[in-house]
Scaffold this active site. Structure first.
Site, PDB file in Angstrom:
ATOM      1  CB  SER A 230     -38.267 -10.537 -68.013  1.00  0.00           C
ATOM      2  OG  SER A 230     -39.290 -11.066 -68.816  1.00  0.00           O
ATOM      3  CB  SER A 231     -40.356  -8.292 -72.595  1.00  0.00           C
ATOM      4  OG  SER A 231     -40.611  -9.687 -72.719  1.00  0.00           O
ATOM      5  CB  CYS A 232     -43.165 -10.969 -68.600  1.00  0.00           C
ATOM      6  SG  CYS A 232     -42.312 -11.337 -67.075  1.00  0.00           S
TER       7      CYS A 232
ATOM      8  CG  HIS B 152     -39.925 -19.514 -70.834  1.00  0.00           C
ATOM      9  ND1 HIS B 152     -38.835 -19.783 -70.029  1.00  0.00           N
ATOM     10  CD2 HIS B 152     -40.486 -18.396 -70.323  1.00  0.00           C
ATOM     11  CE1 HIS B 152     -38.720 -18.864 -69.099  1.00  0.00           C
ATOM     12  NE2 HIS B 152     -39.702 -18.007 -69.245  1.00  0.00           N
TER      13      HIS B 152
ATOM     14  CE1 TYR C 250     -39.529 -12.723 -64.967  1.00  0.00           C
ATOM     15  CE2 TYR C 250     -38.446 -13.998 -63.247  1.00  0.00           C
ATOM     16  CZ  TYR C 250     -38.414 -13.361 -64.481  1.00  0.00           C
ATOM     17  OH  TYR C 250     -37.250 -13.363 -65.222  1.00  0.00           O
TER      18      TYR C 250
ATOM     19  CE  LYS D 280     -35.440 -10.634 -63.257  1.00  0.00           C
ATOM     20  NZ  LYS D 280     -34.117 -11.192 -62.895  1.00  0.00           N
TER      21      LYS D 280
HETATM   22  O1  GFB Z   1     -43.203 -18.287 -72.712  1.00  0.00           O
HETATM   23  P1  GFB Z   1     -44.559 -18.340 -72.109  1.00  0.00           P
HETATM   24  O2  GFB Z   1     -44.915 -19.566 -71.325  1.00  0.00           O
HETATM   25  O3  GFB Z   1     -44.799 -17.135 -71.102  1.00  0.00           O
HETATM   26  O4  GFB Z   1     -45.641 -18.126 -73.293  1.00  0.00           O
HETATM   27  P2  GFB Z   1     -45.062 -15.584 -71.444  1.00  0.00           P
HETATM   28  C1  GFB Z   1     -47.003 -18.271 -72.971  1.00  0.00           C
HETATM   29  C2  GFB Z   1     -47.869 -18.085 -74.214  1.00  0.00           C
HETATM   30  O5  GFB Z   1     -47.681 -19.183 -75.127  1.00  0.00           O
HETATM   31  C3  GFB Z   1     -49.334 -18.133 -73.785  1.00  0.00           C
HETATM   32  C4  GFB Z   1     -48.895 -19.948 -75.211  1.00  0.00           C
HETATM   33  O6  GFB Z   1     -50.102 -17.397 -74.709  1.00  0.00           O
HETATM   34  C5  GFB Z   1     -49.617 -19.625 -73.902  1.00  0.00           C
HETATM   35  O7  GFB Z   1     -51.033 -19.895 -74.026  1.00  0.00           O
HETATM   36  N1  GFB Z   1     -48.577 -21.380 -75.347  1.00  0.00           N
HETATM   37  C6  GFB Z   1     -49.086 -22.213 -76.293  1.00  0.00           C
HETATM   38  C7  GFB Z   1     -47.735 -22.079 -74.560  1.00  0.00           C
HETATM   39  N2  GFB Z   1     -48.607 -23.464 -76.124  1.00  0.00           N
HETATM   40  C8  GFB Z   1     -47.758 -23.404 -75.044  1.00  0.00           C
HETATM   41  C9  GFB Z   1     -46.957 -24.383 -74.403  1.00  0.00           C
HETATM   42  O8  GFB Z   1     -46.932 -25.577 -74.772  1.00  0.00           O
HETATM   43  N3  GFB Z   1     -46.186 -23.951 -73.354  1.00  0.00           N
HETATM   44  C10 GFB Z   1     -46.193 -22.651 -72.917  1.00  0.00           C
HETATM   45  N4  GFB Z   1     -45.397 -22.299 -71.868  1.00  0.00           N
HETATM   46  N5  GFB Z   1     -46.972 -21.687 -73.496  1.00  0.00           N
HETATM   47  C11 GFB Z   1     -43.179 -15.195 -69.761  1.00  0.00           C
HETATM   48  C12 GFB Z   1     -43.070 -15.072 -68.267  1.00  0.00           C
HETATM   49  O9  GFB Z   1     -44.513 -14.909 -70.113  1.00  0.00           O
HETATM   50  O10 GFB Z   1     -42.358 -14.247 -70.415  1.00  0.00           O
HETATM   51  C13 GFB Z   1     -41.651 -15.305 -67.859  1.00  0.00           C
HETATM   52  O11 GFB Z   1     -43.934 -16.019 -67.666  1.00  0.00           O
HETATM   53  C14 GFB Z   1     -40.690 -14.509 -68.678  1.00  0.00           C
HETATM   54  O12 GFB Z   1     -41.521 -14.982 -66.491  1.00  0.00           O
HETATM   55  C15 GFB Z   1     -40.993 -14.549 -70.153  1.00  0.00           C
HETATM   56  O13 GFB Z   1     -40.714 -13.188 -68.247  1.00  0.00           O
HETATM   57  C16 GFB Z   1     -40.139 -13.546 -70.934  1.00  0.00           C
HETATM   58  O14 GFB Z   1     -44.276 -15.135 -72.626  1.00  0.00           O
HETATM   59  O15 GFB Z   1     -46.553 -15.361 -71.474  1.00  0.00           O
END
Ligand code: GFB
Length: 313
Positions: free
Chosen positions: A109-111, A181, A138, A142
Site C-alpha cells: 500500500s502507498s502508506c 477509509h 500496518y 506490509k
Molecule cells: O483513507 P484514510 O483514512 O487514511 O485518509 P490514509 C485519512 C485522511 O483523510 C486524513 C482525512 O487526512 C483524514 O484527516 N479525512 C477527512 C478523513 N475526513 C475523513 C473521514 O471522514 N474519514 C477518514 N477516514 N478520513 C491509509 C492507511 O492512510 O492509506 C491504510 O491508514 C491504507 O492502511 C491506505 O494504507 C492506502 O490515506 O491517511
C-alpha cells in the site's frame, strides 16, 4: 495465466478481491476460488496448508489483510502489525513447504512509503525513511511482507511479486465511518446529509492530498501484472493524480448536488500530507493502463442500487 488456470484469491470478498474476481470473470477466466475467511483462516498455518495442498492454485492473488483508515489503524496498531505479518508469512512458508509452484501477487500500500517523500513517490523510496505514526503497525507488517516475498523468491525460487496500490475505493467497500477509509467515509457522509439534511463533519484540516484509484482499475493492473510481470521489484499502482480532502468534498458537493457548509474536526489527525504515486514503471509494463476519474468512479457507486443499500442500509 491461462483461461483454465486455477486462480486463488485470498481476500476475494473484500473491496479489491471482489474487483479482481469481477475483472477475471469479465475476461472469461473460469477456474476462480475465493474462499471466505471462515473457510480459510490465514492466521492459522494449518488452514492455509490444507487449502494449498488440496487446491494447488496456478496463480494466487494475496489481497487479504486487516485494513482500515487512519483512525482504524491508529487505534489497533498492534493488531494491524500482528495479523498482516502472520498472514503473509504463513502463506509464503506454506508455499515453500508444499512446493506450490504457483505465481503469487501480493499487494502492499502507498502508506508504507516514508511519511515525507519527493512527489510523485517512486518505488525506490521503499524503506528509505521514517514512517507515518498513525499506521506504523500496518506499514511495518506490509513492508515486511514485501521483503519476505523478495527473500522467499531469492532463497526458495518462489515466484512472489509485489504491487503497491494507492488509496482505493469502489463497490463492496467498507462504510464504517469511524474505522474505514476517507473516500468511502466521505461518500457515506454526503449521502446521509443529502437524505437526512444532516451536517457534514470531516476530519483534520482538509489540506492533505490523496489519490483515488477505483478498485476495478487496480484489479485490471494486478491481472495484467500477474500475466506479464515477474520480478522482485515492486510496482506502484495509482492514478498519478491527487486531490486535497477539501477538493474531494467539493467534487462530492457538485456530483451529489448538495450545497452545505462543512465542519472540520481538528481533533482528528491529518496523517501523511501527500503520497501521490509515480506510475511510470507500471506504464512501461502496461502502457494502456488508464484509470478512470474520481467523478466516473463515484458515479458508478452512487448509481449502483445494491451499493447504495450497503451504504445507507
Ligand atoms: O483513507 P484514510 O483514512 O487514511 O485518509 P490514509 C485519512 C485522511 O483523510 C486524513 C482525512 O487526512 C483524514 O484527516 N479525512 C477527512 C478523513 N475526513 C475523513 C473521514 O471522514 N474519514 C477518514 N477516514 N478520513 C491509509 C492507511 O492512510 O492509506 C491504510 O491508514 C491504507 O492502511 C491506505 O494504507 C492506502 O490515506 O491517511
Amino acid at each position: 495465466m491461462e483461461k483454465d488456470s486455477k486462480i486463488l484469491i485470498l481476500g476475494g470478498n473484500g473491496l479489491l478481491g471482489s474487483a479482481i474476481n469481477r475483472e477475471l470473470k469479465k475476461h472469461n477466466y473460469q477456474n476462480i476460488l475465493s474462499p471466505r475467511s471462515k473457510e480459510v483462516n490465514l492466521l492459522n498455518k494449518n488452514s492455509i496448508d490444507n487449502l494449498l495442498k488440496s487446491e494447488k492454485p496456478d496463480n494466487l492473488f494475496m489481497v487479504a489483510g486487516l485494513v482500515g483508515g487512519i483512525m482504524g489503524n491508529k487505534k489497533r496498531q498492534a493488531d494491524f502489525l500482528y495479523q498482516n505479518s502472520i498472514m503473509i508469512l504463513n502463506l509464503l512458508e506454506s508455499a515453500k513447504e508444499n512446493s506450490l509452484g504457483s505465481k503469487i501477487l501480493y499487494t502492499g500500500s502507498s502508506c508504507i512509503y516514508p511519511k515525507i517523500n519527493p512527489q510523485p513517490i517512486k518505488e525506490e523510496r521503499f524503506m528509505k525513511g521514517e514512517l507515518e505514526e498513525t499506521n506504523k503497525g500496518y506499514a511495518v507488517a506490509k513492508g515486511m511482507g514485501i521483503v519476505a516475498c523478495q527473500l522467499y523468491r531469492e532463497q526458495y525460487g518462489i515466484d512472489a511479486n509485489c504491487a503497491m496500490p494507492t488509496n482505493l475505493y469502489g463497490l463492496k467497500d467498507t462504510y464504517d465511518l469511524e474505522n474505514g477509509h476517507m473516500i468511502p467515509g466521505l461518500i457515506k457522509k454526503f449521502l446521509l446529509a443529502k437524505r437526512d439534511g444532516t451536517d457534514i463533519t470531516l476530519w483534520g484540516t482538509g489540506n492533505p492530498r490523496r489519490e483515488a484509484l477505483y478498485s476495478e482499475d487496480c484489479a485490471d493492473a494486478l491481472i495484467y501484472l500477474m500475466k506479464n510481470y515477474s520480478s522482485p521489484e515492486i510496482v506502484n499502482i495509482g492514478t498519478g493524480f491527487d486531490y486535497s480532502i477539501k477538493e474531494f468534498a467539493e467534487i462530492l458537493k457538485k456530483e451529489l448536488k448538495i450545497n452545505i457548509n462543512l465542519k472540520w474536526d481538528l481533533s482528528k489527525p491529518d496523517g501523511t500530507f501527500e503520497k501521490r504515486t509515480d506510475i511510470s514503471r507500471l506504464k512501461n509494463i502496461y502502457p494502456e493502463f488508464s484509470p478512470r476519474s474520481f467523478e466516473k468512479g463515484l458515479s458508478e457507486i452512487i448509481n449502483n442500487k445494491d451499493e447504495l443499500k450497503r451504504i445507507l442500509g
